[in-house]
Write a protein that holds these residues in place. Sequence first.
Motif, short mmCIF file in Angstrom:
data_model
loop_
_atom_site.label_atom_id
_atom_site.label_comp_id
_atom_site.label_asym_id
_atom_site.label_seq_id
_atom_site.Cartn_x
_atom_site.Cartn_y
_atom_site.Cartn_z
N LEU A 111 0.80 -1.23 0.00
CA LEU A 111 0.00 0.00 0.00
C LEU A 111 0.83 1.28 0.00
CD1 LEU A 111 -2.76 -1.02 2.58
CD2 LEU A 111 -2.92 -0.99 0.07
N ASP A 112 0.37 2.22 -0.79
CA ASP A 112 0.86 3.59 -0.73
C ASP A 112 -0.24 4.44 -0.12
OD1 ASP A 112 3.47 3.55 -1.90
OD2 ASP A 112 2.50 3.05 -3.81
N PRO A 113 0.13 5.61 0.45
CA PRO A 113 -0.92 6.47 1.00
C PRO A 113 -2.00 6.76 -0.05
CG PRO A 113 1.23 7.26 1.66
CD PRO A 113 1.47 6.14 0.70
N ASP A 115 -4.18 4.63 -1.21
CA ASP A 115 -4.71 3.39 -1.79
C ASP A 115 -5.89 2.91 -0.95
OD1 ASP A 115 -2.85 3.32 -3.80
OD2 ASP A 115 -1.51 1.88 -2.79
N GLU A 116 -6.82 2.22 -1.61
CA GLU A 116 -8.01 1.75 -0.89
C GLU A 116 -7.99 0.23 -0.71
OE1 GLU A 116 -11.44 3.30 -2.94
OE2 GLU A 116 -10.83 5.38 -2.53
N VAL A 131 -4.74 -0.63 7.94
CA VAL A 131 -4.73 0.10 6.67
C VAL A 131 -4.41 1.57 6.93
CG1 VAL A 131 -6.23 0.86 4.76
CG2 VAL A 131 -6.31 -1.53 5.55
N ALA A 136 -3.28 4.54 4.11
CA ALA A 136 -4.23 4.08 3.08
C ALA A 136 -5.65 4.18 3.64
CB ALA A 136 -3.88 2.67 2.65
N ARG A 162 -8.74 3.66 -7.05
CA ARG A 162 -7.70 3.61 -6.00
C ARG A 162 -7.65 2.26 -5.30
NH1 ARG A 162 -4.81 8.19 -4.64
NH2 ARG A 162 -3.39 6.47 -4.19
N LYS A 164 -6.67 -1.22 -4.23
CA LYS A 164 -5.45 -2.00 -4.48
C LYS A 164 -5.60 -3.43 -3.95
CE LYS A 164 -0.81 -1.55 -5.39
NZ LYS A 164 0.19 -0.77 -4.68
#
Length: 405
Positions: A111-113, A115-116, A131, A136, A162, A164
């Motif tokens: 995860l990147d900031p 991302d859902e 999360v 995220a 968004r 992921k």
Amino acid sequence: MTISQIASKISQSATLKLNSTAASLLAKGEPVIHLGGGEPKSKAPLDAVLSAASMLRSAEVRYTPPDGTAALKKAIIHYTEQWYGKTVSPQNVMASSGAKQALMVALHALLDPGDEVIFPTPYWVSYPDMVKLLGAVPVPVLPEDGSFTPSIRDIEKATSSRTKVVIINSPNNPSGAVYPREFIADVVQFCESRGLYLIMDDIYHRLLFKGANPISCYDFAKDHGDSSKLIVINGVSKQYAMTGFRIGWAVANKGLIQVMTNIQGHETSGPSALLQHAAVAAIMGPQSCVDSLRTTLENNRNVMIQQLKSFAGVRLIEPGGTFYCFPDFSAFNKDSVKLAELLLEKAQVVSVPGKEFGLDGHLRLSYCGTITDIKKGIERIKWALDKDSPSELQIGERKLVRDWA
Ligand SMILES: Cc1ncc(COP(=O)(O)O)c(C=O)c1O
């Protein structure tokens, strides 16, 4: 004090507060009944205990590779073959300090900031905060039909550009729901077709009732190669009653496991050598302990269902696995935190508020204790909530009189 913006978003658990009140009541010798527990009460398999003891006695307990010892990886490969019908190699496996850490490291790797991450409601308490810890966005999905079983349409509707990762936990904590084979097939195929990572949190997968068999998500996958986005999480905590041993694992594609291993190497250097040794013995040893745990839990479940069915106003969807059920108490109080506080204060019964799992008005009740606890616990809850039940309740020497409902 200046703490990170991310850390400040992590919520304090209402359960921890309830647990600490319960612990102080217990310390005072109060007859608290714990229906809030998240662990089987049986003992760890003897082989596991002896194996850890023999390593400890050798006084040589060293670092291991960050992704786990060769012996534990071999045991996990064996487990994956036996229970999932899937052959994997050591590079597909990472052992961790519990399924929780395997999950967290997998999310960290993906995860990147912004991302859902989608998961069905009710959900395990830690998913949203795990999360959020990564900046995220958790996207809980309440099944549209009012059941505890999502449909693929529910998941599809929650998906955005968004999205992921999708996390599926069946049998489910807190509901005990076992998602149907068709749904698992649909979600595997849906995630493959959209290029989403799918985390199967299978920590309860052998704790199934009515002779049901664990479902292998690999049965429905088309991509079995190095680009597979399927991640299976499992561990020894629940099935072998080894919660305190803290051994779990992830099985995934080699590239992802390598990244996860790098992260875990920096975070913890990997799980304890001693406890990995114990986990190997549990996985490779006689499996009758899992069968007898399942039988005990199924008996307990049947008693719990019987008790709740005779409880006017309570609605229950029967659990098909785990050691939890998630009855709807909203007829008594829609605020599950207040309800759980009342039950602890007045009836000395510990439960977990449904709000923690994304569904207020419900309580998570565990049946991993004794049948006496289940019967007495529900009797006390009935006394506390049901105006039509007798207003007096005997707890040990004490006679309690209901003067609030
Ligand atoms: C759904 C779910 N996943 C993961 C875990 C974590 O298990 P472990 O004890 O192996 O960290 C739990 C523990 O309660 C759980 O309920």
